[in-house]
Design a protein around this motif. Structure first.
Motif, PDB file in Angstrom:
ATOM      1  N   LEU A   1      41.886  26.661  -8.973  1.00  0.00           N
ATOM      2  CA  LEU A   1      42.999  26.424  -8.047  1.00  0.00           C
ATOM      3  C   LEU A   1      43.018  24.977  -7.585  1.00  0.00           C
ATOM      4  N   ARG A   2      41.863  24.461  -7.205  1.00  0.00           N
ATOM      5  CA  ARG A   2      41.775  23.072  -6.748  1.00  0.00           C
ATOM      6  C   ARG A   2      42.084  22.088  -7.873  1.00  0.00           C
ATOM      7  N   VAL A   3      41.506  22.318  -9.047  1.00  0.00           N
ATOM      8  CA  VAL A   3      41.713  21.402 -10.166  1.00  0.00           C
ATOM      9  C   VAL A   3      43.169  21.435 -10.613  1.00  0.00           C
ATOM     10  N   ALA A   4      43.758  22.609 -10.689  1.00  0.00           N
ATOM     11  CA  ALA A   4      45.149  22.736 -11.137  1.00  0.00           C
ATOM     12  C   ALA A   4      46.109  22.054 -10.169  1.00  0.00           C
ATOM     13  N   LYS A   5      45.789  22.074  -8.888  1.00  0.00           N
ATOM     14  CA  LYS A   5      46.659  21.435  -7.896  1.00  0.00           C
ATOM     15  C   LYS A   5      46.478  19.920  -7.853  1.00  0.00           C
ATOM     16  N   GLN A   6      45.217  19.468  -7.918  1.00  0.00           N
ATOM     17  CA  GLN A   6      44.940  18.059  -7.671  1.00  0.00           C
ATOM     18  C   GLN A   6      44.839  17.210  -8.933  1.00  0.00           C
ATOM     19  N   ALA A   7      44.335  17.794 -10.023  1.00  0.00           N
ATOM     20  CA  ALA A   7      44.153  17.010 -11.253  1.00  0.00           C
ATOM     21  C   ALA A   7      44.393  17.887 -12.468  1.00  0.00           C
ATOM     22  N   PRO A   8      45.650  18.283 -12.732  1.00  0.00           N
ATOM     23  CA  PRO A   8      45.922  19.190 -13.846  1.00  0.00           C
ATOM     24  C   PRO A   8      45.517  18.640 -15.214  1.00  0.00           C
ATOM     25  N   ASP A   9      45.391  17.340 -15.334  1.00  0.00           N
ATOM     26  CA  ASP A   9      44.967  16.757 -16.611  1.00  0.00           C
ATOM     27  C   ASP A   9      43.487  17.050 -16.897  1.00  0.00           C
ATOM     28  N   SER A  10      42.740  17.427 -15.879  1.00  0.00           N
ATOM     29  CA  SER A  10      41.309  17.708 -16.028  1.00  0.00           C
ATOM     30  C   SER A  10      41.019  19.169 -16.339  1.00  0.00           C
ATOM     31  N   LEU A  11      42.034  19.977 -16.539  1.00  0.00           N
ATOM     32  CA  LEU A  11      41.811  21.402 -16.784  1.00  0.00           C
ATOM     33  C   LEU A  11      40.982  21.688 -18.039  1.00  0.00           C
ATOM     34  N   PRO A  12      41.197  20.993 -19.162  1.00  0.00           N
ATOM     35  CA  PRO A  12      40.329  21.260 -20.318  1.00  0.00           C
ATOM     36  C   PRO A  12      38.847  21.011 -20.024  1.00  0.00           C
ATOM     37  N   THR A  13      38.559  19.974 -19.259  1.00  0.00           N
ATOM     38  CA  THR A  13      37.182  19.703 -18.858  1.00  0.00           C
ATOM     39  C   THR A  13      36.658  20.816 -17.969  1.00  0.00           C
ATOM     40  N   PHE A  14      37.509  21.317 -17.084  1.00  0.00           N
ATOM     41  CA  PHE A  14      37.115  22.428 -16.217  1.00  0.00           C
ATOM     42  C   PHE A  14      36.736  23.655 -17.037  1.00  0.00           C
ATOM     43  N   TYR A  15      37.525  23.981 -18.046  1.00  0.00           N
ATOM     44  CA  TYR A  15      37.246  25.170 -18.852  1.00  0.00           C
ATOM     45  C   TYR A  15      35.894  25.056 -19.567  1.00  0.00           C
ATOM     46  N   THR A  16      35.609  23.885 -20.094  1.00  0.00           N
ATOM     47  CA  THR A  16      34.331  23.666 -20.767  1.00  0.00           C
ATOM     48  C   THR A  16      33.177  23.725 -19.768  1.00  0.00           C
ATOM     49  N   ALA A  17      33.326  23.045 -18.659  1.00  0.00           N
ATOM     50  CA  ALA A  17      32.268  23.036 -17.642  1.00  0.00           C
ATOM     51  C   ALA A  17      32.053  24.429 -17.063  1.00  0.00           C
ATOM     52  N   SER A  18      33.116  25.169 -16.888  1.00  0.00           N
ATOM     53  CA  SER A  18      33.015  26.520 -16.343  1.00  0.00           C
ATOM     54  C   SER A  18      32.216  27.434 -17.269  1.00  0.00           C
ATOM     55  N   SER A  19      32.481  27.335 -18.548  1.00  0.00           N
ATOM     56  CA  SER A  19      31.737  28.154 -19.517  1.00  0.00           C
ATOM     57  C   SER A  19      30.267  27.765 -19.557  1.00  0.00           C
ATOM     58  N   GLY A  20      29.984  26.481 -19.524  1.00  0.00           N
ATOM     59  CA  GLY A  20      28.600  26.014 -19.515  1.00  0.00           C
ATOM     60  C   GLY A  20      27.861  26.424 -18.257  1.00  0.00           C
ATOM     61  N   PHE A  21      28.523  26.306 -17.119  1.00  0.00           N
ATOM     62  CA  PHE A  21      27.919  26.706 -15.855  1.00  0.00           C
ATOM     63  C   PHE A  21      27.648  28.208 -15.838  1.00  0.00           C
ATOM     64  N   ARG A  22      28.580  28.994 -16.340  1.00  0.00           N
ATOM     65  CA  ARG A  22      28.403  30.451 -16.405  1.00  0.00           C
ATOM     66  C   ARG A  22      27.199  30.809 -17.277  1.00  0.00           C
ATOM     67  N   LEU A  23      27.044  30.120 -18.412  1.00  0.00           N
ATOM     68  CA  LEU A  23      25.916  30.381 -19.298  1.00  0.00           C
ATOM     69  C   LEU A  23      24.592  30.040 -18.617  1.00  0.00           C
ATOM     70  N   LEU A  24      24.501  28.868 -18.023  1.00  0.00           N
ATOM     71  CA  LEU A  24      23.261  28.462 -17.370  1.00  0.00           C
ATOM     72  C   LEU A  24      22.923  29.359 -16.184  1.00  0.00           C
ATOM     73  N   LEU A  25      23.919  29.732 -15.420  1.00  0.00           N
ATOM     74  CA  LEU A  25      23.686  30.621 -14.286  1.00  0.00           C
ATOM     75  C   LEU A  25      23.258  32.005 -14.762  1.00  0.00           C
ATOM     76  N   GLY A  26      23.853  32.475 -15.846  1.00  0.00           N
ATOM     77  CA  GLY A  26      23.462  33.765 -16.419  1.00  0.00           C
ATOM     78  C   GLY A  26      22.018  33.754 -16.897  1.00  0.00           C
ATOM     79  N   LEU A  27      21.610  32.685 -17.555  1.00  0.00           N
ATOM     80  CA  LEU A  27      20.215  32.559 -17.988  1.00  0.00           C
ATOM     81  C   LEU A  27      19.264  32.517 -16.793  1.00  0.00           C
TER      82      LEU A  27
END
Length: 132
Positions: free
Chosen positions: A63-89
């Motif tokens: 929500l924050r990224v889409a409102k403030q920096a929509p051009d950064s959404l692809p980076t968000f998706y990659t970082a989100s997946s990586g963070f989810r993996l590390l947190l899961g481990l």
């Protein structure tokens, strides 16, 4: 995207993830009670808490990224997946330290079911959002 649409999409994502978590948790409880396993309660609770916390944080950050920096959404998706993996481990490692080796097979199976469903939902939901 309009700000109003972004808010609606964020709430929709979190609501769908909550529904998926409740369905998986209920299915796990049914399996636990029908086959008298009595080993699924802790893995179910840990998995549903992990899934809900990660999805709610992900929804709010999107929500924050889409409102403030929509051009950064692809980076968000990659970082989100990586963070989810590390947190899961990290969660699996902590559960191993607490419960020990014999309980890990059941936990990993339950946790992976929640993790994969959550990951597929995340991917499909945001792929549809990006295509619109």
């Amino acid at each position: 995207m309009e700000v109003k649409n972004i808010d609606i999409l964020s709430r929709k994502y979190r609501r769908q993830q909550l529904l998926l978590s409740v369905v998986l948790y209920s299915l796990g409880l049914i399996i636990d009670r029908v086959w008298f396993l009595d080993r699924l309660i802790y893995p179910l609770v840990v998995s549903v808490v992990f899934t809900l916390v990660v999805s709610y944080v992900s929804g709010f950050v999107w929500l924050r990224v889409a409102k403030q920096a929509p051009d950064s959404l692809p980076t968000f998706y990659t970082a989100s997946s990586g963070f989810r993996l590390l947190l899961g481990l990290a969660v699996m490692f902590v559960y191993y330290l607490v419960a020990g080796r014999p309980a890990m097979l059941v936990f990993v199976l339950v946790f992976m079911a929640f993790y994969i469903v959550s990951l597929v939902h995340h991917s499909v939901f945001f792929a549809r959002v990006m295509n619109k």
